[in-house]
Scaffold this active site. Structure first.
Site, PDB file in Angstrom:
ATOM      1  N   HIS A 133     -15.545 -23.807 -31.306  1.00  0.00           N
ATOM      2  CA  HIS A 133     -16.147 -22.717 -30.741  1.00  0.00           C
ATOM      3  C   HIS A 133     -15.360 -21.920 -30.008  1.00  0.00           C
ATOM      4  CE1 HIS A 133     -20.326 -22.568 -31.977  1.00  0.00           C
ATOM      5  NE2 HIS A 133     -20.593 -23.744 -31.480  1.00  0.00           N
ATOM      6  N   GLY A 172     -26.832 -31.529 -28.280  1.00  0.00           N
ATOM      7  CA  GLY A 172     -25.703 -32.296 -28.550  1.00  0.00           C
ATOM      8  C   GLY A 172     -24.641 -32.329 -27.493  1.00  0.00           C
ATOM      9  N   ALA A 173     -24.080 -30.922 -27.375  1.00  0.00           N
ATOM     10  CA  ALA A 173     -23.010 -30.360 -26.455  1.00  0.00           C
ATOM     11  C   ALA A 173     -22.953 -28.970 -26.282  1.00  0.00           C
ATOM     12  CB  ALA A 173     -21.733 -30.992 -27.087  1.00  0.00           C
ATOM     13  N   MET A 174     -22.398 -28.791 -25.297  1.00  0.00           N
ATOM     14  CA  MET A 174     -22.163 -27.358 -25.162  1.00  0.00           C
ATOM     15  C   MET A 174     -20.457 -26.718 -25.067  1.00  0.00           C
ATOM     16  SD  MET A 174     -23.827 -24.274 -24.621  1.00  0.00           S
ATOM     17  CE  MET A 174     -22.624 -22.912 -24.605  1.00  0.00           C
ATOM     18  N   GLU A 175     -20.328 -25.707 -25.735  1.00  0.00           N
ATOM     19  CA  GLU A 175     -19.007 -25.182 -25.683  1.00  0.00           C
ATOM     20  C   GLU A 175     -18.389 -24.386 -24.319  1.00  0.00           C
ATOM     21  OE1 GLU A 175     -21.469 -23.962 -27.942  1.00  0.00           O
ATOM     22  OE2 GLU A 175     -21.280 -21.864 -28.293  1.00  0.00           O
ATOM     23  N   ASN A 176     -19.002 -24.310 -23.342  1.00  0.00           N
ATOM     24  CA  ASN A 176     -18.422 -23.657 -22.202  1.00  0.00           C
ATOM     25  C   ASN A 176     -16.891 -23.491 -22.318  1.00  0.00           C
ATOM     26  OD1 ASN A 176     -21.216 -24.048 -21.284  1.00  0.00           O
ATOM     27  ND2 ASN A 176     -20.566 -26.021 -20.699  1.00  0.00           N
ATOM     28  N   HIS A 233     -16.537 -29.509 -33.178  1.00  0.00           N
ATOM     29  CA  HIS A 233     -17.297 -28.483 -33.361  1.00  0.00           C
ATOM     30  C   HIS A 233     -17.467 -27.675 -32.135  1.00  0.00           C
ATOM     31  CE1 HIS A 233     -21.224 -26.248 -34.601  1.00  0.00           C
ATOM     32  NE2 HIS A 233     -21.331 -25.991 -33.139  1.00  0.00           N
ATOM     33  N   GLU A 234     -17.461 -28.424 -30.845  1.00  0.00           N
ATOM     34  CA  GLU A 234     -17.291 -27.767 -29.687  1.00  0.00           C
ATOM     35  C   GLU A 234     -15.736 -26.970 -29.520  1.00  0.00           C
ATOM     36  OE1 GLU A 234     -20.199 -26.979 -28.735  1.00  0.00           O
ATOM     37  OE2 GLU A 234     -21.322 -28.539 -29.705  1.00  0.00           O
ATOM     38  N   GLU A 272     -26.497 -21.802 -22.162  1.00  0.00           N
ATOM     39  CA  GLU A 272     -26.957 -20.933 -23.477  1.00  0.00           C
ATOM     40  C   GLU A 272     -28.463 -21.672 -23.709  1.00  0.00           C
ATOM     41  OE1 GLU A 272     -24.583 -21.676 -26.888  1.00  0.00           O
ATOM     42  OE2 GLU A 272     -25.857 -20.588 -27.935  1.00  0.00           O
TER      43      GLU A 272
HETATM   44  N1  B3K Z   1     -24.157 -23.994 -28.640  1.00  0.00           N
HETATM   45  C1  B3K Z   1     -24.867 -24.963 -28.384  1.00  0.00           C
HETATM   46  C2  B3K Z   1     -26.321 -25.086 -28.314  1.00  0.00           C
HETATM   47  C3  B3K Z   1     -26.979 -24.395 -27.463  1.00  0.00           C
HETATM   48  C4  B3K Z   1     -28.513 -24.685 -27.542  1.00  0.00           C
HETATM   49  C5  B3K Z   1     -29.615 -23.779 -26.529  1.00  0.00           C
HETATM   50  N2  B3K Z   1     -30.686 -24.350 -26.644  1.00  0.00           N
HETATM   51  C6  B3K Z   1     -24.022 -26.329 -28.969  1.00  0.00           C
HETATM   52  C7  B3K Z   1     -23.656 -25.979 -30.225  1.00  0.00           C
HETATM   53  O1  B3K Z   1     -23.881 -25.510 -31.341  1.00  0.00           O
HETATM   54  O2  B3K Z   1     -22.229 -26.109 -30.148  1.00  0.00           O
HETATM   55 ZN    ZN Z   2     -22.437 -24.773 -32.217  1.00  0.00          ZN
END
Ligand code: B3K
Ligand code: ZN
Length: 879
Positions: A308, A268-272, A304-305, A127
């Protein structure tokens, strides 16, 4: 000079994709220097596409194309073309399979977007537009596909190979000894949710049984040695999974859920999907090495993640202008989750404090944009407080307008109607309207109109008729590109207090329903509205915008006495806190204007009363007794007086420390707890209050307090206490401060997350030699420009968290930041662009500082080959 101006992407130009991709097969031969990626895309022409020339244009950046086939046939060079960031294949049939093989070099990827190296592992961040650095693709969120992924690597280096979805079949070995693993993700997803991780990782395991009885193995993967730091993250995950079932009826959908903690991460983190990748900071924690703030951060970000998975993954964004569709809603969800885990009132205060500190300045500055922006140059610049935090407030207002039951019906409808689709914020609001039975046409302006609305309130009580008239005027100041603003639909929660501080029964003129005491939700729609309350025997004190019912600034001519009264009596906890903040703010601004201004006795009395309230939640008392931040005070002035604000705040803190010595010491003693490592909300609150009290005493130069701080540091118990004491020692006692810093470093030198604190604390010191120290620290062997956490800890903490030293009148702070940004931009544009923020608000300062900041911004703009990220922020800021 910047030669070609990068293109502006506009919402009004949105077109559905010409092609769709239903399924993707990926095969990775993973290696830090040379990774091969083979991709087979099952493509079909989009029946909904409105235009197209028959050519297929795929996004791709920094890829070395080795081979390409269409429906099994190798393409001749005449049949395709590589344009700067695209692969164009001529005249493709309506349905086809396109196969490509590309080569990439993860170890050269310092931007940390796409596939990159972090320590000994390989990981991805896609992302917003990182997938195009992995393979040629339609890298846009409205193209959703199922994925099957094969990962091949040397098991000596990369024994753990992870991707999205469910493990598919047995792990195998190739003839050459390499490990081969398959993953299947059955849920169609946009490419930005793709992830791969490879490394020598250790899993911490637990399991969750879903509401329908499916057992889900949960694994948190960490680098060896960190296995004992995952308990809190795991507990937070399980709590979040249960909460989403109970509050939103959302169950987890895959067979496994994996999290990986990595040390090099841009945010912070990523919701893959099924494979959340986290900045280690938001996973790893033990009470001796992480603070209470860290623990709260972990709980919030893990939730939060996870949330998502439904709000973002199952239902995603049609285009990046809709980012708040997933972010605003998911922030709202994580805020509510955290409120349910600890104290709802304290959580609301923290959230509003953040909104005011970050989003309000953004909304009144050169980068102001609506929650749904209309245009951008670089989407990564739009992961902002406006999209996230103001976006969450918009969802909160709608929840408020609908009430809990209808809001739940509305979210049920949203999940049912749009599951598996890429949609818009309008689609979300439409569900609120249908289930809520209300018209939100006007409300939708909140999504398209930037700027913080100002509410000016005036009132008049008529004792003869017992009526109370409240007039509310709203106006939103102009923002860049939006000079005309329209009135918004604003939920305004209020109460009226009698002389004893009780809530009066409220009845509007003309109403037949019996008056009810408590909070009333008014709805503003016009520029000016008058509300007439009847049946009142006395002049009430209004308690306005209870619970912060809308992201606005409210103005009412309260006297200090009325504010003290609200601080003591308001039934709304948020407004009790807010009254205290306003009182402190007024006093501080008066002290800035006239430095000799004495601290009035009633102010100290109110402070002492709150301190003495042993029945109240100590976390809440700590919030009430915390003085507004220097940057926030600056936001309230027409020209920020950097030094005056610092001086006033120090003076007031010292006055509190000396004049309330006994009660502060008593509160400090009272809040020391036998179990220093307890993580309950109550214990965290006691630590917050205790350290606040000790801080006031130390700032008053109290020798006994300084000895207590030294003792607290030497005890080396909970990190919250250790760091608080270290900060006090560093600020006040040069010798003891230096020794403590050395001792701290020696003790924690092998824990990067703790060393980040060590850097940040020095960068935030108010001491006059701080910049010199920060410059020395750049040369410290532990400093590195390629680790975002370290960059944020040293450079970010100085520029963004130390206003008095960063904004030094001689411009040394500005020059320092600019030098660093220019070093960072070629390495990691996202981080470089983020660091710029403190300098974008140069117009708020005196002419000397304005000029110095402008000079530096112009210096940046002159650099050739600037990233789009930095270019956009600098050019808009100079605007
Ligand atoms: N969705 C990601 C943020 C991605 C940022 C890309 N530059 C984390 C979050 O909001 O959960
Ligand atoms: Zn988010």
């Amino acid at each position: 000079m910047y030669r070609t101006t990068p293109p502006v992407i506009r919402l009004s130009d949105y077109q559905p994709p010409e092609f769709l991709i239903d399924h993707v097969q990926l095969r990775f031969e993973l290696d830090a220097q040379q990774t091969l990626v083979e991709a087979e895309l099952s493509l079909r022409r989009n029946p909904a596409a409105t235009r197209g020339d028959g050519d297929l244009r795929l996004d791709g950046e920094q890829l070395e194309l080795e081979a390409i086939r269409l429906n099994e046939r190798a393409l001749t060079p005449a049949e395709y073309q590589i344009e700067d960031a695209h692969l164009r294949v001529r005249r493709v049939p309506d349905r086809c399979r396109l196969w490509t093989r590309v080569r990439l070099n993860p170890s050269a990827n310092t931007a940390l977007e796409g596939l990159y190296v972090s320590g000994d592992m390989l990981c991805t961040q896609c992302e917003a537009e990182g997938f195009r650095r992995i393979t040629y693709f339609l890298d846009r969120p409205d193209v959703m596909a199922t994925y099957r992924v094969t990962l091949i690597a040397d098991p000596a280096r990369y024994p753990v190979l992870l991707s999205n979805g469910n493990p598919a079949g047995d792990e195998g070995r190739l003839d050459d000894g390499r490990l081969c693993v398959h993953w299947d993700d059955p849920f169609p997803k946009p490419s930005y949710l793709f992830a791969v991780v490879a490394g020598d990782l250790r899993a911490v395991e637990d399991r969750f049984e879903t509401a329908s009885g499916r057992p889900i193995p949960l694994r948190i993967y960490v680098e060896p040695g960190n296995e004992d730091k995952c308990e809190h993250a795991m507990r937070s995950l399980i709590a979040a999974m249960r909460w989403d079932e109970q509050r939103y009826g959302r169950e987890y959908d895959l067979e496994v859920f994996n999290i990986v903690a990595v040390s090099h991460f841009n945010m912070g983190a990523m919701e893959n999907k099924g494979l959340n990748v986290f900045n280690a900071k938001y996973i790893l924690a033990r009470p001796e090495s992480a603070t209470d703030t860290d623990f709260a951060g972990i709980e919030g970000v893990v939730a939060h993640e996870y949330f998502h998975n439904w709000t973002g993954n199952r239902i995603t964004c049609r285009d990046w202008f809709q980012l708040s569709l997933k972010e605003g809603f998911t922030v709202y969800r994580d805020q509510e989750f955290s409120a349910d885990q600890g104290s709802r009132g304290v959580k609301r205060i923290e959230d509003v404090r953040l909104l005011r500190a970050r989003q309000f300045p953004e909304d009144s500055g050169p980068m102001a944009h609506p929650v749904r922006p209309d245009s951008y140059i670089e989407i990564n610049n739009f992961y902002t407080a406006t999209v996230y935090e103001k976006g969450a407030e918009l969802v909160r207002m709608q929840a408020h307008l609908l009430g809990p039951e209808r809001f739940r019906q509305a979210t049920d409808l949203y999940f049912e109607r749009f599951d598996g689709q890429a949609v818009t914020t309008d689609d979300f609001v439409a569900c609120m309207e249908t289930a809520g039975g209300i018209d939100l046409t006007q409300f939708k302006r909140w999504y398209s109109q930037a700027g913080t609305p100002q509410l000016d309130c005036a009132d008049r009580f008529d004792p003869a008729t017992g009526t109370y008239r409240l007039e509310v005027r709203q106006h939103t100041p102009a923002t860049p590109g939006q000079t005309e603003k329209q009135p918004l639909h604003i939920p305004l929660a209020l109460g009226l207090l009698d002389a004893e501080g009780r809530d009066l029964p409220l009845q509007l003129q003309g109403e037949t329903t019996p008056p009810a005491p408590g909070t009333r939700l008014l709805e503003l729609r016009e520029s000016v509205e008058t509300f007439v309350f009847t049946g009142l025997a006395e002049q009430p004190v209004p308690s306005l915008l209870r619970g912060f019912s809308a992201p606005v600034q409210i103005h009412y001519p309260y006297t200090d006495a009325q504010l003290s009264f609200l601080m003591a009596h308001d039934s709304d906890g948020f407004n009790r806190w807010d009254a205290a903040q306003t009182l402190a703010q007024r006093l501080l601004l008066a002290m800035v204007e006239a430095p000799g201004t004495p601290v009035p006795a009633p102010f100290l009395d109110a402070f002492a009363r709150a301190l003495a309230d042993e029945a109240a939640d100590p976390a809440l008392i700590a919030e009430v007794l915390t003085l507004p931040a220097e940057s926030y005070l600056g936001d309230q002035m027409s020209v920020v007086d950097v030094d005056g604000i610092h001086r006033a705040r120090q003076t007031l803190a010292a006055a509190i420390g000396s004049r309330l010595r006994a009660p502060l010491l008593a509160a400090y003693e009272r809040t020391r707890s036998a179990d220093a490592f307890d993580l309950s909300h109550a214990s965290m609150g006691r630590r917050a209050l205790g350290n606040l009290c000790l801080g006031y005493l130390v700032r008053a130069g109290d020798g006994e307090a300084l000895a207590l701080a030294q003792r607290q540091f030497d005890a080396q118990q909970n990190m919250t206490d250790v760091i608080a004491a270290l900060r006090m020692l560093v600020e006040t006692a040069t010798e003891a401060g230096e020794q403590a810093l050395t001792a701290f470093y020696q003790r924690w030198s092998s824990e990067p997350l703790v060393i980040d604190k060590w850097f940040a604390l020095q960068a935030q010191s108010h001491r006059v030699d701080t910049l010199a120290r920060v410059e020395r620290l750049l040369a410290h062997p532990d400093f590195s420009l390629t680790n975002p956490n370290r960059v944020r800890a040293l450079i970010g903490a100085f520029a963004g968290g130390n206003p008095v030293r960063f904004h030094a009148a001689d411009g040394t702070g500005y020059r320092f930041l600019t030098d660093r940004i220019l070093e960072l931009d070629p390495l990691n544009p996202q981080i470089a662009s983020r660091l710029l923020y403190p300098m974008t608000r140069w117009r708020r300062y005196d002419p000397g500082r304005q000029q110095l900041q402008r000079d530096q911004l112009e210096r940046i703009l002159e650099v050739e080959g600037l990233s789009n990220d930095v270019y956009e922020v600098v050019s808009k800021s100079l605007g």
